[in-house]
Motif scaffolding. Sequence first.
Motif, PDB file in Angstrom:
ATOM      1  N   GLU A  93      58.357  -2.938  45.878  1.00  0.00           N
ATOM      2  CA  GLU A  93      58.301  -1.738  45.038  1.00  0.00           C
ATOM      3  C   GLU A  93      58.788  -2.053  43.624  1.00  0.00           C
ATOM      4  O   GLU A  93      59.746  -2.783  43.412  1.00  0.00           O
ATOM      5  N   LEU A  94      58.098  -1.475  42.643  1.00  0.00           N
ATOM      6  CA  LEU A  94      58.412  -1.771  41.247  1.00  0.00           C
ATOM      7  C   LEU A  94      58.642  -0.533  40.398  1.00  0.00           C
ATOM      8  O   LEU A  94      59.545  -0.508  39.570  1.00  0.00           O
ATOM      9  N   ALA A  95      57.842   0.513  40.598  1.00  0.00           N
ATOM     10  CA  ALA A  95      57.831   1.639  39.653  1.00  0.00           C
ATOM     11  C   ALA A  95      59.209   2.283  39.492  1.00  0.00           C
ATOM     12  O   ALA A  95      59.781   2.299  38.396  1.00  0.00           O
ATOM     13  N   GLU A  96      59.747   2.834  40.570  1.00  0.00           N
ATOM     14  CA  GLU A  96      61.046   3.501  40.473  1.00  0.00           C
ATOM     15  C   GLU A  96      62.177   2.508  40.268  1.00  0.00           C
ATOM     16  O   GLU A  96      63.153   2.789  39.569  1.00  0.00           O
ATOM     17  N   THR A  97      62.038   1.341  40.867  1.00  0.00           N
ATOM     18  CA  THR A  97      63.084   0.328  40.755  1.00  0.00           C
ATOM     19  C   THR A  97      63.268  -0.120  39.313  1.00  0.00           C
ATOM     20  O   THR A  97      64.396  -0.323  38.852  1.00  0.00           O
ATOM     21  N   ALA A  98      62.173  -0.294  38.583  1.00  0.00           N
ATOM     22  CA  ALA A  98      62.274  -0.763  37.206  1.00  0.00           C
ATOM     23  C   ALA A  98      63.117   0.181  36.359  1.00  0.00           C
ATOM     24  O   ALA A  98      64.004  -0.253  35.612  1.00  0.00           O
ATOM     25  N   VAL A  99      62.858   1.463  36.477  1.00  0.00           N
ATOM     26  CA  VAL A  99      63.603   2.439  35.685  1.00  0.00           C
ATOM     27  C   VAL A  99      65.057   2.509  36.148  1.00  0.00           C
ATOM     28  O   VAL A  99      65.983   2.533  35.333  1.00  0.00           O
ATOM     29  N   ARG A 100      65.252   2.518  37.449  1.00  0.00           N
ATOM     30  CA  ARG A 100      66.607   2.639  37.991  1.00  0.00           C
ATOM     31  C   ARG A 100      67.456   1.383  37.729  1.00  0.00           C
ATOM     32  O   ARG A 100      68.623   1.479  37.353  1.00  0.00           O
ATOM     33  N   ARG A 101      66.867   0.228  37.917  1.00  0.00           N
ATOM     34  CA  ARG A 101      67.645  -1.007  37.840  1.00  0.00           C
ATOM     35  C   ARG A 101      67.719  -1.579  36.420  1.00  0.00           C
ATOM     36  O   ARG A 101      68.762  -2.105  36.008  1.00  0.00           O
ATOM     37  N   TRP A 102      66.597  -1.484  35.670  1.00  0.00           N
ATOM     38  CA  TRP A 102      66.548  -2.139  34.367  1.00  0.00           C
ATOM     39  C   TRP A 102      66.426  -1.175  33.199  1.00  0.00           C
ATOM     40  O   TRP A 102      66.337  -1.590  32.050  1.00  0.00           O
ATOM     41  N   GLY A 103      66.388   0.115  33.489  1.00  0.00           N
ATOM     42  CA  GLY A 103      66.488   1.108  32.436  1.00  0.00           C
ATOM     43  C   GLY A 103      65.219   1.431  31.674  1.00  0.00           C
ATOM     44  O   GLY A 103      65.260   2.143  30.665  1.00  0.00           O
ATOM     45  N   ALA A 104      64.068   0.965  32.159  1.00  0.00           N
ATOM     46  CA  ALA A 104      62.796   1.267  31.489  1.00  0.00           C
ATOM     47  C   ALA A 104      61.670   0.956  32.460  1.00  0.00           C
ATOM     48  O   ALA A 104      61.836   0.159  33.386  1.00  0.00           O
ATOM     49  N   PRO A 105      60.514   1.556  32.265  1.00  0.00           N
ATOM     50  CA  PRO A 105      59.396   1.304  33.190  1.00  0.00           C
ATOM     51  C   PRO A 105      58.756  -0.056  32.969  1.00  0.00           C
ATOM     52  O   PRO A 105      58.916  -0.691  31.928  1.00  0.00           O
ATOM     53  N   TYR A 106      58.017  -0.488  33.974  1.00  0.00           N
ATOM     54  CA  TYR A 106      57.141  -1.651  33.878  1.00  0.00           C
ATOM     55  C   TYR A 106      55.747  -1.107  33.620  1.00  0.00           C
ATOM     56  O   TYR A 106      55.269  -0.241  34.354  1.00  0.00           O
ATOM     57  N   LEU A 107      55.083  -1.590  32.587  1.00  0.00           N
ATOM     58  CA  LEU A 107      53.812  -1.018  32.162  1.00  0.00           C
ATOM     59  C   LEU A 107      52.712  -2.068  32.086  1.00  0.00           C
ATOM     60  O   LEU A 107      52.963  -3.232  31.778  1.00  0.00           O
ATOM     61  N   HIS A 108      51.490  -1.623  32.357  1.00  0.00           N
ATOM     62  CA  HIS A 108      50.286  -2.391  32.057  1.00  0.00           C
ATOM     63  C   HIS A 108      49.583  -1.696  30.903  1.00  0.00           C
ATOM     64  O   HIS A 108      49.305  -0.493  30.974  1.00  0.00           O
ATOM     65  N   VAL A 109      49.274  -2.431  29.845  1.00  0.00           N
ATOM     66  CA  VAL A 109      48.640  -1.832  28.673  1.00  0.00           C
ATOM     67  C   VAL A 109      47.506  -2.718  28.183  1.00  0.00           C
ATOM     68  O   VAL A 109      47.486  -3.930  28.408  1.00  0.00           O
ATOM     69  N   HIS A 110      46.565  -2.111  27.522  1.00  0.00           N
ATOM     70  CA  HIS A 110      45.506  -2.853  26.846  1.00  0.00           C
ATOM     71  C   HIS A 110      46.075  -3.386  25.534  1.00  0.00           C
ATOM     72  O   HIS A 110      46.782  -2.675  24.812  1.00  0.00           O
ATOM     73  N   ARG A 111      45.769  -4.619  25.219  1.00  0.00           N
ATOM     74  CA  ARG A 111      46.290  -5.203  23.984  1.00  0.00           C
ATOM     75  C   ARG A 111      45.891  -4.381  22.760  1.00  0.00           C
ATOM     76  O   ARG A 111      46.686  -4.212  21.829  1.00  0.00           O
ATOM     77  N   ALA A 112      44.671  -3.900  22.750  1.00  0.00           N
ATOM     78  CA  ALA A 112      44.219  -3.108  21.606  1.00  0.00           C
ATOM     79  C   ALA A 112      45.056  -1.839  21.459  1.00  0.00           C
ATOM     80  O   ALA A 112      45.359  -1.415  20.339  1.00  0.00           O
ATOM     81  N   ASP A 113      45.437  -1.219  22.571  1.00  0.00           N
ATOM     82  CA  ASP A 113      46.256  -0.007  22.516  1.00  0.00           C
ATOM     83  C   ASP A 113      47.655  -0.312  21.988  1.00  0.00           C
ATOM     84  O   ASP A 113      48.233   0.477  21.227  1.00  0.00           O
ATOM     85  N   LEU A 114      48.211  -1.452  22.397  1.00  0.00           N
ATOM     86  CA  LEU A 114      49.536  -1.830  21.894  1.00  0.00           C
ATOM     87  C   LEU A 114      49.473  -2.127  20.400  1.00  0.00           C
ATOM     88  O   LEU A 114      50.347  -1.697  19.630  1.00  0.00           O
ATOM     89  N   LEU A 115      48.439  -2.850  19.961  1.00  0.00           N
ATOM     90  CA  LEU A 115      48.293  -3.115  18.534  1.00  0.00           C
ATOM     91  C   LEU A 115      48.129  -1.826  17.738  1.00  0.00           C
ATOM     92  O   LEU A 115      48.714  -1.663  16.664  1.00  0.00           O
ATOM     93  N   ASP A 116      47.353  -0.884  18.281  1.00  0.00           N
ATOM     94  CA  ASP A 116      47.176   0.399  17.592  1.00  0.00           C
ATOM     95  C   ASP A 116      48.501   1.143  17.457  1.00  0.00           C
ATOM     96  O   ASP A 116      48.801   1.727  16.407  1.00  0.00           O
TER      97      ASP A 116
END
Length: 396
Positions: A93-116
């Motif tokens: 499991e990653l979704a809830e654990t990431a926020v709970r353990r490391w303080g932010a979500p784990y995300l998948h993004v398109h490079r173009a969207d991140l650049l924008d």
Amino acid sequence: METVRESGHALVVGAGIGGLAAALALGRTGWRVTVLEQAAAIGEIGAGIQLSPNGVRVLSALGVLDGLLPTAFHPEAVEMRLGRSGRHVFRIELAETAVRRWGAPYLHVHRADLLDALLTGTAGSGLDITVRTGSTVRSYEQTPEGVTVSLDSGRRVSGSLLVGADGIHSVIRGQMLGADEPRFTGHVAWRVTVPVERLGRAVPPPTACLWVGDGRHAITYRLRGGALVNLVAVVERDEWRGESWTERGTRQEALADFEGWHPTVTTTLREADTHYRWALFDREPLENWADGRVALLGDACHPMLPYLAQGATMAIEDARVLAHRLQHTDDVPRALRSYAAARRPRTARVQAGARRNGQRFHQGDDFAYLPLWLLGKLAPRLYHRRLDWLYGYRAP
């Protein structure tokens, strides 16, 4: 807004993820920034990236996360499957654990969207950031008081410091340290994106899914709210020439490399319109990233294999640390040396970890993955604990 004072004029070479993140980080601490990009327009060939919590926190601090979230995908878990049969090796499991353990979500993004999102951020209220496309930097020269770059147009631009964020073929690194000698890893990656609607029952799971096998592996994950599938499929080759993100291959070649693999992998390759192939080269960590008022950032100083999914995130971290080191001093050379000293050990560790993963993913024999199967079944928390150093890092 983190503006504290007028710090001077920073020149950033390269308007990729690292360069725009550096411009934002410097702009938010009071710097006037000019970004020099050789391309006529800022864009990115369709591809996805994984953003772990250590990078997501920085994007939040830079004020761009809210603009990125509507197009991001939140994976449910990280999992490994056998490439031919699709049988699970582990799922953690990653979704809830990431926020709970490391303080932010784990995300998948398109490079173009991140650049924008980053580019939109540079136009933020109160920031003095200018992005100039069609500006190819040929060289730099510096004095104790400043640094000047020469463009291929004949124009010269001067500032208080220069950040070389110009990628694996960095002109700034070349002048600073001389030509490098990358080593071909024997791995070539296919990169494709495909709309989910084309894949039918072969659609990948809503996870960061690693498919492993003999001499090859693949990674599938979703982008843009789950509407798009990203596939990176790596195969071993004896030799290769050239290092490019934009070389094209054919559908037939890609399918031949993964003949007999699970339908999720082969269907995605078959349904893709364009097949990019990317030869993976490795480099040893650099001993020096700074030269007076000039410093390197991102792929220009620590290009890394993609097997820890940290290339973009390390550049984003670099940007935050660089701005922090410069924030409360007028001694630019000293601040740049401090930045490089702070970042080198961490990025070298990530480079080494990615290199090891590339070897693990191609073990071939199904029984070779038995220890990982046991880890997933008996000690999933150990998996999370082993990532604390990476995902739990908090850039200042």
